[in-house]
Design a protein around this motif. Structure first.
Motif, PDB file in Angstrom:
ATOM      1  N   LEU A 222       0.871  -1.172   0.000  1.00 34.85           N
ATOM      2  CA  LEU A 222       0.000   0.000   0.000  1.00 34.85           C
ATOM      3  C   LEU A 222       0.908   1.221   0.000  1.00 34.85           C
ATOM      4  O   LEU A 222       1.713   1.403   0.914  1.00 34.85           O
ATOM      5  CB  LEU A 222      -0.901   0.012   1.239  1.00 34.85           C
ATOM      6  CG  LEU A 222      -1.865   1.198   1.335  1.00 34.85           C
ATOM      7  CD1 LEU A 222      -2.970   1.070   0.286  1.00 34.85           C
ATOM      8  CD2 LEU A 222      -2.466   1.270   2.724  1.00 34.85           C
ATOM      9  N   ASP A 223       0.802   2.035  -1.060  1.00 33.88           N
ATOM     10  CA  ASP A 223       1.634   3.222  -1.200  1.00 33.88           C
ATOM     11  C   ASP A 223       0.831   4.457  -0.836  1.00 33.88           C
ATOM     12  O   ASP A 223      -0.271   4.669  -1.352  1.00 33.88           O
ATOM     13  CB  ASP A 223       2.173   3.323  -2.631  1.00 33.88           C
ATOM     14  CG  ASP A 223       3.160   2.222  -2.928  1.00 33.88           C
ATOM     15  OD1 ASP A 223       4.304   2.324  -2.473  1.00 33.88           O
ATOM     16  OD2 ASP A 223       2.783   1.240  -3.595  1.00 33.88           O
ATOM     17  N   LEU A 224       1.382   5.282   0.052  1.00 29.86           N
ATOM     18  CA  LEU A 224       0.734   6.486   0.554  1.00 29.86           C
ATOM     19  C   LEU A 224       1.519   7.697   0.047  1.00 29.86           C
ATOM     20  O   LEU A 224       2.663   7.920   0.462  1.00 29.86           O
ATOM     21  CB  LEU A 224       0.703   6.473   2.083  1.00 29.86           C
ATOM     22  CG  LEU A 224       0.098   5.205   2.702  1.00 29.86           C
ATOM     23  CD1 LEU A 224       0.358   5.153   4.199  1.00 29.86           C
ATOM     24  CD2 LEU A 224      -1.392   5.146   2.424  1.00 29.86           C
ATOM     25  N   VAL A 225       0.927   8.455  -0.871  1.00 28.71           N
ATOM     26  CA  VAL A 225       1.604   9.585  -1.505  1.00 28.71           C
ATOM     27  C   VAL A 225       1.453  10.814  -0.613  1.00 28.71           C
ATOM     28  O   VAL A 225       0.355  11.324  -0.408  1.00 28.71           O
ATOM     29  CB  VAL A 225       1.016   9.865  -2.906  1.00 28.71           C
ATOM     30  CG1 VAL A 225       1.719  11.050  -3.550  1.00 28.71           C
ATOM     31  CG2 VAL A 225       1.116   8.625  -3.788  1.00 28.71           C
ATOM     32  N   MET A 226       2.584  11.278  -0.095  1.00 22.32           N
ATOM     33  CA  MET A 226       2.620  12.415   0.827  1.00 22.32           C
ATOM     34  C   MET A 226       3.086  13.660   0.073  1.00 22.32           C
ATOM     35  O   MET A 226       4.288  13.911  -0.067  1.00 22.32           O
ATOM     36  CB  MET A 226       3.543  12.106   2.007  1.00 22.32           C
ATOM     37  CG  MET A 226       3.181  10.828   2.762  1.00 22.32           C
ATOM     38  SD  MET A 226       1.459  10.757   3.308  1.00 22.32           S
ATOM     39  CE  MET A 226       1.365  12.214   4.302  1.00 22.32           C
ATOM     40  N   ASN A 227       2.133  14.435  -0.424  1.00 19.40           N
ATOM     41  CA  ASN A 227       2.404  15.556  -1.313  1.00 19.40           C
ATOM     42  C   ASN A 227       3.364  16.579  -0.724  1.00 19.40           C
ATOM     43  O   ASN A 227       4.415  16.869  -1.292  1.00 19.40           O
ATOM     44  CB  ASN A 227       1.080  16.214  -1.705  1.00 19.40           C
ATOM     45  CG  ASN A 227       1.250  17.446  -2.554  1.00 19.40           C
ATOM     46  OD1 ASN A 227       1.112  18.549  -2.060  1.00 19.40           O
ATOM     47  ND2 ASN A 227       1.544  17.249  -3.814  1.00 19.40           N
ATOM     48  N   ASN A 228       3.036  17.173   0.392  1.00 18.82           N
ATOM     49  CA  ASN A 228       3.867  18.246   0.924  1.00 18.82           C
ATOM     50  C   ASN A 228       5.109  17.737   1.650  1.00 18.82           C
ATOM     51  O   ASN A 228       6.015  18.507   1.933  1.00 18.82           O
ATOM     52  CB  ASN A 228       3.051  19.169   1.846  1.00 18.82           C
ATOM     53  CG  ASN A 228       3.637  20.557   1.928  1.00 18.82           C
ATOM     54  OD1 ASN A 228       4.076  21.119   0.936  1.00 18.82           O
ATOM     55  ND2 ASN A 228       3.665  21.105   3.125  1.00 18.82           N
ATOM     56  N   SER A 229       5.166  16.441   1.929  1.00 20.42           N
ATOM     57  CA  SER A 229       6.367  15.856   2.527  1.00 20.42           C
ATOM     58  C   SER A 229       7.340  15.351   1.460  1.00 20.42           C
ATOM     59  O   SER A 229       8.452  14.934   1.790  1.00 20.42           O
ATOM     60  CB  SER A 229       5.991  14.698   3.460  1.00 20.42           C
ATOM     61  OG  SER A 229       5.282  15.180   4.575  1.00 20.42           O
TER      62      SER A 229
END
Length: 181
Positions: A92-99
């Motif tokens: 499960l990949d969690l895309v952390m935009n501002n990080s």
């Protein structure tokens, strides 16, 4: 009209990914806790606050467990602005935009297994197969001209969780579709 006023904000705040259930009796603690019949919910969090989270809604118990990622991974913090969440097999990949990263977890346990770094402002993620994925990025906002630069699509090696190259595309690339393999 009254119930609709609650529905629309929920649509903007939550993005759900339905997980396949392995079996009805797979409720033996962390080894498969999130493989049960339910839905993972991504909570974007407040911009610049590093308070993004993942919740789990169980169809069986009809309850929501908030802070599911934190429960499994504390003191690890997920990050700032959970933009997109994608299941690919056991991953499960969690895309952390501002990080500027993608947090890689086990889809059944939510246990963090690594991260894809070297991204500036990732938006959306899609996997071609178990070896290769693509991530869109927004780059280069110029407040003087109110314009963005052309963004890249990062090519990711999923075995090493590294960006192998980038492909420059148009301004603010968003979601991706794999077509024809």
């Amino acid at each position: 009209a009254g119930s609709r006023s609650y529905f629309l904000p929920a649509v903007f705040v939550f993005v759900a990914v339905v997980l396949n259930s392995c079996s009805g009796d797979n409720n033996n603690g962390p080894a498969g806790e999130y493989a049960r019949n339910g839905v993972l919910i991504s909570n974007e969090g407040a911009f610049t606050k590093s308070n993004a989270s993942v919740s789990f809604y169980s169809h069986d118990s009809k309850t929501v467990e908030n802070e599911s990622f934190k429960k499994v991974n504390a003191p690890l913090v997920l990050g700032d602005v959970l933009q997109h969440m994608v299941e690919q097999g056991e991953r499960l990949d969690l895309v952390m935009n501002n990080s500027g990263k993608v947090v890689v977890t086990n889809a059944q346990t939510l246990k963090a297994e690594g991260e894809i770094a070297g991204l500036e402002a990732p938006r959306y993620f899609t996997a071609l197969n178990d070896d290769k994925a693509y991530v869109t990025e927004w780059l280069g906002y110029d407040p003087a001209t109110y314009a963005y630069s052309n963004g890249p699509v990062a090519v990711v090696d999923l075995k090493t969780n590294t960006v192998t190259k980038t492909i420059t595309v148009g301004v603010q690339p968003e979601q991706l579709v794999i077509g024809g393999g």
